[in-house]
Write a protein that holds these residues in place. Structure first.
Motif, PDB file in Angstrom:
ATOM      1  N   ASP A 155      -3.472  -9.683  15.387  1.00  0.00           N
ATOM      2  CA  ASP A 155      -3.913  -8.509  15.163  1.00  0.00           C
ATOM      3  C   ASP A 155      -4.817  -8.047  15.241  1.00  0.00           C
ATOM      4  OD1 ASP A 155      -3.497  -5.644  14.409  1.00  0.00           O
ATOM      5  OD2 ASP A 155      -2.452  -6.052  12.575  1.00  0.00           O
ATOM      6  N   ASP A 156      -5.624  -7.535  16.228  1.00  0.00           N
ATOM      7  CA  ASP A 156      -7.092  -7.110  16.496  1.00  0.00           C
ATOM      8  C   ASP A 156      -7.954  -8.425  16.009  1.00  0.00           C
ATOM      9  OD1 ASP A 156      -9.075  -5.250  17.132  1.00  0.00           O
ATOM     10  OD2 ASP A 156      -9.297  -4.626  14.747  1.00  0.00           O
ATOM     11  N   LEU A 157      -8.006  -9.397  16.638  1.00  0.00           N
ATOM     12  CA  LEU A 157      -8.826 -10.654  16.334  1.00  0.00           C
ATOM     13  C   LEU A 157     -10.094 -10.709  17.103  1.00  0.00           C
ATOM     14  CD1 LEU A 157      -8.624 -13.189  14.841  1.00  0.00           C
ATOM     15  CD2 LEU A 157      -7.574 -14.192  17.054  1.00  0.00           C
ATOM     16  N   SER A 158     -11.067 -10.830  16.541  1.00  0.00           N
ATOM     17  CA  SER A 158     -12.351 -10.909  17.397  1.00  0.00           C
ATOM     18  C   SER A 158     -13.231 -12.136  16.886  1.00  0.00           C
ATOM     19  CB  SER A 158     -13.286  -9.575  17.125  1.00  0.00           C
ATOM     20  OG  SER A 158     -12.629  -8.660  17.840  1.00  0.00           O
ATOM     21  N   PHE A 159     -13.804 -12.833  17.603  1.00  0.00           N
ATOM     22  CA  PHE A 159     -14.845 -14.088  17.491  1.00  0.00           C
ATOM     23  C   PHE A 159     -15.416 -14.170  18.693  1.00  0.00           C
ATOM     24  CE2 PHE A 159     -10.881 -16.302  17.658  1.00  0.00           C
ATOM     25  CZ  PHE A 159     -11.374 -17.523  18.658  1.00  0.00           C
ATOM     26  N   GLN A 160     -16.596 -14.839  18.294  1.00  0.00           N
ATOM     27  CA  GLN A 160     -17.212 -15.551  19.481  1.00  0.00           C
ATOM     28  C   GLN A 160     -17.598 -17.090  19.258  1.00  0.00           C
ATOM     29  OE1 GLN A 160     -20.719 -13.548  20.633  1.00  0.00           O
ATOM     30  NE2 GLN A 160     -19.799 -11.544  20.358  1.00  0.00           N
ATOM     31  N   ALA A 192     -18.483 -26.349  18.106  1.00  0.00           N
ATOM     32  CA  ALA A 192     -17.247 -27.217  17.598  1.00  0.00           C
ATOM     33  C   ALA A 192     -16.595 -26.000  16.464  1.00  0.00           C
ATOM     34  CB  ALA A 192     -17.242 -28.577  17.104  1.00  0.00           C
ATOM     35  N   VAL A 193     -15.541 -25.322  16.855  1.00  0.00           N
ATOM     36  CA  VAL A 193     -14.954 -24.566  15.776  1.00  0.00           C
ATOM     37  C   VAL A 193     -13.630 -24.882  15.690  1.00  0.00           C
ATOM     38  CG1 VAL A 193     -14.479 -22.188  15.291  1.00  0.00           C
ATOM     39  CG2 VAL A 193     -16.713 -22.852  16.332  1.00  0.00           C
ATOM     40  N   GLU A 201     -14.691 -33.273  10.035  1.00  0.00           N
ATOM     41  CA  GLU A 201     -15.250 -34.355  10.706  1.00  0.00           C
ATOM     42  C   GLU A 201     -16.018 -33.950  11.905  1.00  0.00           C
ATOM     43  OE1 GLU A 201     -15.066 -38.899  12.387  1.00  0.00           O
ATOM     44  OE2 GLU A 201     -13.360 -38.050  11.233  1.00  0.00           O
ATOM     45  N   LEU A 202     -15.301 -32.943  12.790  1.00  0.00           N
ATOM     46  CA  LEU A 202     -15.531 -32.674  14.029  1.00  0.00           C
ATOM     47  C   LEU A 202     -16.180 -31.277  14.090  1.00  0.00           C
ATOM     48  CD1 LEU A 202     -12.045 -33.560  16.088  1.00  0.00           C
ATOM     49  CD2 LEU A 202     -14.439 -34.856  15.913  1.00  0.00           C
ATOM     50  N   CYS A 203     -15.762 -30.436  13.309  1.00  0.00           N
ATOM     51  CA  CYS A 203     -16.344 -28.858  13.432  1.00  0.00           C
ATOM     52  C   CYS A 203     -17.304 -28.417  12.285  1.00  0.00           C
ATOM     53  CB  CYS A 203     -15.233 -28.032  13.237  1.00  0.00           C
ATOM     54  SG  CYS A 203     -13.844 -28.396  14.573  1.00  0.00           S
ATOM     55  N   GLU A 204     -18.088 -27.738  12.671  1.00  0.00           N
ATOM     56  CA  GLU A 204     -19.279 -27.327  11.572  1.00  0.00           C
ATOM     57  C   GLU A 204     -18.731 -25.859  10.920  1.00  0.00           C
ATOM     58  OE1 GLU A 204     -20.842 -26.424  15.725  1.00  0.00           O
ATOM     59  OE2 GLU A 204     -20.199 -28.367  14.863  1.00  0.00           O
ATOM     60  N   ARG A 205     -17.611 -25.202  12.038  1.00  0.00           N
ATOM     61  CA  ARG A 205     -17.419 -23.709  11.568  1.00  0.00           C
ATOM     62  C   ARG A 205     -15.850 -23.604  11.505  1.00  0.00           C
ATOM     63  NH1 ARG A 205     -18.403 -19.184  16.065  1.00  0.00           N
ATOM     64  NH2 ARG A 205     -17.121 -17.598  15.285  1.00  0.00           N
ATOM     65  N   GLY A 206     -15.301 -22.963  10.794  1.00  0.00           N
ATOM     66  CA  GLY A 206     -14.047 -22.682  10.461  1.00  0.00           C
ATOM     67  C   GLY A 206     -13.510 -21.182  10.448  1.00  0.00           C
ATOM     68  N   ILE A 207     -12.826 -20.709  11.384  1.00  0.00           N
ATOM     69  CA  ILE A 207     -11.981 -19.390  11.380  1.00  0.00           C
ATOM     70  C   ILE A 207     -10.557 -19.481  10.974  1.00  0.00           C
ATOM     71  CG2 ILE A 207     -11.314 -17.538  12.939  1.00  0.00           C
ATOM     72  CD1 ILE A 207     -13.487 -18.412  14.930  1.00  0.00           C
ATOM     73  N   GLY A 235     -16.642 -18.897   8.901  1.00  0.00           N
ATOM     74  CA  GLY A 235     -17.765 -19.695   8.400  1.00  0.00           C
ATOM     75  C   GLY A 235     -17.770 -20.876   8.302  1.00  0.00           C
ATOM     76  N   PRO A 236     -18.788 -21.674   7.289  1.00  0.00           N
ATOM     77  CA  PRO A 236     -18.727 -22.926   7.280  1.00  0.00           C
ATOM     78  C   PRO A 236     -17.388 -23.755   7.210  1.00  0.00           C
ATOM     79  CG  PRO A 236     -20.545 -22.036   5.892  1.00  0.00           C
ATOM     80  CD  PRO A 236     -19.700 -20.938   6.425  1.00  0.00           C
ATOM     81  N   VAL A 237     -17.235 -24.835   7.873  1.00  0.00           N
ATOM     82  CA  VAL A 237     -15.774 -25.276   7.836  1.00  0.00           C
ATOM     83  C   VAL A 237     -15.201 -25.699   6.499  1.00  0.00           C
ATOM     84  CG1 VAL A 237     -16.397 -27.702   8.407  1.00  0.00           C
ATOM     85  CG2 VAL A 237     -14.162 -26.697   9.015  1.00  0.00           C
ATOM     86  N   ASP A 238     -16.080 -26.230   5.566  1.00  0.00           N
ATOM     87  CA  ASP A 238     -15.706 -26.550   4.197  1.00  0.00           C
ATOM     88  C   ASP A 238     -15.156 -25.331   3.283  1.00  0.00           C
ATOM     89  OD1 ASP A 238     -16.428 -29.127   4.992  1.00  0.00           O
ATOM     90  OD2 ASP A 238     -18.511 -29.132   3.544  1.00  0.00           O
ATOM     91  N   GLU A 239     -16.006 -24.166   3.715  1.00  0.00           N
ATOM     92  CA  GLU A 239     -15.603 -23.130   2.746  1.00  0.00           C
ATOM     93  C   GLU A 239     -13.892 -22.660   3.368  1.00  0.00           C
ATOM     94  OE1 GLU A 239     -18.609 -19.965   2.439  1.00  0.00           O
ATOM     95  OE2 GLU A 239     -20.065 -21.535   2.549  1.00  0.00           O
ATOM     96  N   ALA A 240     -14.022 -22.642   4.756  1.00  0.00           N
ATOM     97  CA  ALA A 240     -12.649 -22.353   5.459  1.00  0.00           C
ATOM     98  C   ALA A 240     -11.546 -22.975   5.193  1.00  0.00           C
ATOM     99  CB  ALA A 240     -13.037 -22.399   7.191  1.00  0.00           C
TER     100      ALA A 240
END
Length: 251
Positions: free
Chosen positions: A54-59, A65-66, A222-228, A239-244
């Motif tokens: 539903d109206d998803l946006s990201f780059q 690695a996301v 371990e693999l990603c620095e960012r999480g959606i 944002g940051p993968v740990d926070e995600a």
């Protein structure tokens, strides 16, 4: 149609998901027999819609690695299939830059009646490799997969782990720009999973972009620095993968 907003960076993004929505129909007949009887009786089969995204946006930038995280049914795998081109959005647009290789389903693209050797050539060709490239990298592909003694056996006799090893090995030996991974790294033994993780780190360090879906939070961190994080098809955190991971786990 509005032009997607692209951040001003030296290198343009490798993936753009621009206000994307995807709707699937859920038919309420529970079997082919029920559907047929309904058709004979001219009774309409009721279909409800399910909004997967539903109206998803990201780059995603080059070499990034996301992880796309969410509970079952949140829209993670649908997102990967849209980026890979397997599905098309009902609204919005998806852009990718360069050659995309997807490990979205274990054994996808493998013909069960062909041998492992024949499927390496078939799969690599689907991913855009020329015959000479495959010839040059064949031994490396087989060596990485660790299934050398079974390479001339029909793949219908392979275990899911063997499928994954061979599929992953083919994909990482392609000259790729974007690698999409959906849960397949959860298949196989721990040493091979560690080997795959190291290879992915090596690829991202050389500028390969990765988008991964997994329920294995340790591997994701371990693999990603960012999480959606997506929930019911909507993005709720980026944002940051740990926070995600914390957002996903409700911490």
């Amino acid at each position: 149609m509005a032009t997607p907003i692209i951040a001003e960076t030296a290198t343009p993004p490798s993936i753009i998901v621009d206000h994307v929505s995807k709707v699937f129909l859920k038919r309420n007949s529970h079997s082919f027999k029920e559907a047929f009887i309904g058709w004979v009786r001219k009774k309409k089969v009721r279909a409800d819609s399910f909004r997967a995204l539903d109206d998803l946006s990201f780059q995603v930038g080059q070499g990034e690695a996301v992880a796309v995280l969410g509970l079952n049914g949140s829209g993670k795998s649908t997102t990967l299939k849209l980026v890979s081109g397997v599905l098309e959005p009902d609204a919005g647009r998806v852009f990718t830059r360069g050659r995309v290789a997807g490990l979205i389903e274990v054994g996808a693209g493998f013909h069960p009646d062909l041998s492992g050797r024949e499927n390496v050539y078939l799969n690599a060709a689907i991913l855009g490799m020329k015959r000479e490239e495959i010839d040059a990298r064949f031994d490396d592909i087989v060596a990485f997969s660790e299934i050398g003694e079974f390479i001339d056996q029909e793949v219908k006799h392979y275990s899911s782990g063997m499928f994954m090893r061979l599929a992953f090995s083919v994909a990482i030996h392609v000259e790729l720009d974007v690698l999409l991974v959906d849960e397949v790294l959860s298949v196989g033994d721990a040493p091979f999973r560690a080997k795959c993780a190291e290879k992915i780190k090596e690829l991202t360090s050389t500028g390969v972009t990765m988008l991964v879906v997994s329920h294995d939070m340790n591997m994701v961190k371990e693999l990603c620095e960012r999480g959606i994080v997506v929930a019911k098809g909507k993005k709720i955190f980026d944002g940051p993968v740990d926070e995600a991971v914390s957002v996903l786990q409700g911490k």
